[in-house]
Scaffold this active site. Structure first.
Site, PDB file in Angstrom:
ATOM      1  N   LYS A  15      44.065  26.106   6.372  1.00  0.00           N
ATOM      2  CA  LYS A  15      44.274  27.482   5.911  1.00  0.00           C
ATOM      3  C   LYS A  15      45.112  27.533   4.630  1.00  0.00           C
ATOM      4  O   LYS A  15      44.722  28.163   3.666  1.00  0.00           O
ATOM      5  CB  LYS A  15      44.992  28.328   6.987  1.00  0.00           C
ATOM      6  N   ARG A  90      48.289  36.753  14.406  1.00  0.00           N
ATOM      7  CA  ARG A  90      48.115  35.680  15.384  1.00  0.00           C
ATOM      8  C   ARG A  90      48.139  36.211  16.809  1.00  0.00           C
ATOM      9  O   ARG A  90      47.985  35.437  17.739  1.00  0.00           O
ATOM     10  CB  ARG A  90      49.256  34.678  15.236  1.00  0.00           C
ATOM     11  N   ARG A 129      49.957  14.383   8.542  1.00  0.00           N
ATOM     12  CA  ARG A 129      50.392  15.318   7.493  1.00  0.00           C
ATOM     13  C   ARG A 129      51.794  15.002   6.966  1.00  0.00           C
ATOM     14  O   ARG A 129      52.718  14.758   7.729  1.00  0.00           O
ATOM     15  CB  ARG A 129      50.349  16.740   8.055  1.00  0.00           C
ATOM     16  N   ARG A 162      56.673  18.076   8.950  1.00  0.00           N
ATOM     17  CA  ARG A 162      57.117  19.408   9.356  1.00  0.00           C
ATOM     18  C   ARG A 162      57.828  19.333  10.691  1.00  0.00           C
ATOM     19  O   ARG A 162      57.457  18.534  11.543  1.00  0.00           O
ATOM     20  CB  ARG A 162      55.897  20.333   9.495  1.00  0.00           C
ATOM     21  N   ARG A 173      51.478  24.340  20.004  1.00  0.00           N
ATOM     22  CA  ARG A 173      50.837  25.192  18.989  1.00  0.00           C
ATOM     23  C   ARG A 173      49.346  25.335  19.258  1.00  0.00           C
ATOM     24  O   ARG A 173      48.777  26.412  19.133  1.00  0.00           O
ATOM     25  CB  ARG A 173      51.062  24.610  17.591  1.00  0.00           C
TER      26      ARG A 173
HETATM   27  P1  AMP Z   1      51.942  27.990   9.963  1.00  0.00           P
HETATM   28  O1  AMP Z   1      52.607  27.511   8.729  1.00  0.00           O
HETATM   29  O2  AMP Z   1      51.008  29.150   9.709  1.00  0.00           O
HETATM   30  O3  AMP Z   1      51.295  26.886  10.756  1.00  0.00           O
HETATM   31  O4  AMP Z   1      53.097  28.588  10.910  1.00  0.00           O
HETATM   32  C1  AMP Z   1      54.143  27.769  11.398  1.00  0.00           C
HETATM   33  C2  AMP Z   1      54.812  28.434  12.572  1.00  0.00           C
HETATM   34  O5  AMP Z   1      55.400  29.680  12.162  1.00  0.00           O
HETATM   35  C3  AMP Z   1      53.900  28.805  13.742  1.00  0.00           C
HETATM   36  O6  AMP Z   1      53.671  27.726  14.628  1.00  0.00           O
HETATM   37  C4  AMP Z   1      54.709  29.923  14.403  1.00  0.00           C
HETATM   38  O7  AMP Z   1      55.802  29.393  15.140  1.00  0.00           O
HETATM   39  C5  AMP Z   1      55.292  30.648  13.189  1.00  0.00           C
HETATM   40  N1  AMP Z   1      54.394  31.729  12.712  1.00  0.00           N
HETATM   41  C6  AMP Z   1      53.717  31.792  11.541  1.00  0.00           C
HETATM   42  N2  AMP Z   1      52.990  32.915  11.446  1.00  0.00           N
HETATM   43  C7  AMP Z   1      53.212  33.589  12.609  1.00  0.00           C
HETATM   44  C8  AMP Z   1      52.735  34.816  13.140  1.00  0.00           C
HETATM   45  N3  AMP Z   1      51.852  35.584  12.468  1.00  0.00           N
HETATM   46  N4  AMP Z   1      53.180  35.178  14.372  1.00  0.00           N
HETATM   47  C9  AMP Z   1      54.061  34.431  15.073  1.00  0.00           C
HETATM   48  N5  AMP Z   1      54.527  33.264  14.639  1.00  0.00           N
HETATM   49  C10 AMP Z   1      54.119  32.837  13.410  1.00  0.00           C
END
Ligand code: AMP
Length: 217
Positions: A15, A90, A129, A162, A173
């Site tokens: 993404k 989400r 990653r 990360r 996740r």
């Molecule tokens: P990402 O970088 O999109 O993979 O997001 C990393 C982490 O941030 C996720 O595993 C969640 O813990 C949190 N996160 C990101 N976007 C959201 C969202 N829209 N709702 C809830 N948690 C989020």
């Protein structure tokens, strides 16, 4: 041309990589809630510390925190003519809140780009990653190795993992995605936001081409 877009998909579907490129090409802001949360964590704010405890465990950050962050961001002038949301919504309640906002502004989501990949591919992408601590560039030990192990090709910064790419957090996740996030697709369909399923397995440029065709051509 579509201007209010969402990119949707499981962890490590690509993404962030594709969203950055597409938003640049369409000249719209790339709004990634994960990036915004990580920035708050790096800044050491109270909000960031609270979010960090969820992210490290691979859990979703509570809706009200993410919504507050997003509503503020969408109100900025650069987002008035369009945006590419990455990693949001989400949950069903996040999707409802976005739908309500769109309704108030008499706007609609023009396209949802739903990236798909088998779980074995996602797990391999995540375990390989590496992120540059200096400039944020993303490498992968298996698919896109840095020329010099552990150092960024672009800025020579140190490559790191990360905090939520460890095994336990990844399992959590993926499970949250399956149980809580995939039902949001049905919400998009009910709201008549056009959903384009995009196969995210393959060469990065090839996948980007599929995505681009869905919204640009
Ligand atoms: P990402 O970088 O999109 O993979 O997001 C990393 C982490 O941030 C996720 O595993 C969640 O813990 C949190 N996160 C990101 N976007 C959201 C969202 N829209 N709702 C809830 N948690 C989020």
């Amino acid at each position: 041309m579509s201007k209010r877009l969402l990119i949707f998909g499981p962890p490590a579907a690509g993404k962030g990589t594709h969203a950055k490129r597409l938003a640049g090409e369409l000249r719209i802001p790339h709004i990634a809630t994960g990036d915004m949360l990580r920035k708050a964590i790096d800044e050491g704010t109270q909000f960031g510390r609270h979010a960090d405890s969820f992210i490290r465990r691979g859990e979703l950050v509570p809706d009200e925190l993410v919504m507050a962050l997003l509503q503020e961001r969408l109100a900025k002038p650069d987002a008035l003519q369009g945006f590419l949301l990455d990693g949001f919504p989400r949950t069903i309640s996040q999707a409802r809140a976005l739908d309500a906002r769109m309704g108030e502004q008499d706007e609609a989501i023009d396209a949802v780009l739903a990236l798909e990949a088998p779980i074995e591919v996602l797990v391999k992408r995540i375990s390989g990653r590496q992120i540059c601590a200096g400039c944020g560039a993303v490498f992968n030990r298996f698919f896109r190795p840095a020329k010099l192990a552990g150092r960024c090709d672009d800025c020579d910064g140190a490559l790191t993992q990360r905090s939520d790419d460890g095994e336990a957090a990844v399992r959590q996740r993926l499970e949250q995605y399956r149980a809580v996030t995939t039902p949001v697709l049905a919400f998009f369909q009910a709201a008549q936001w056009p959903v384009h399923a995009i196969d995210s397995v393959g060469d990065v440029d090839e996948v980007y081409g599929r995505l681009r065709r869905a919204v640009v051509d």
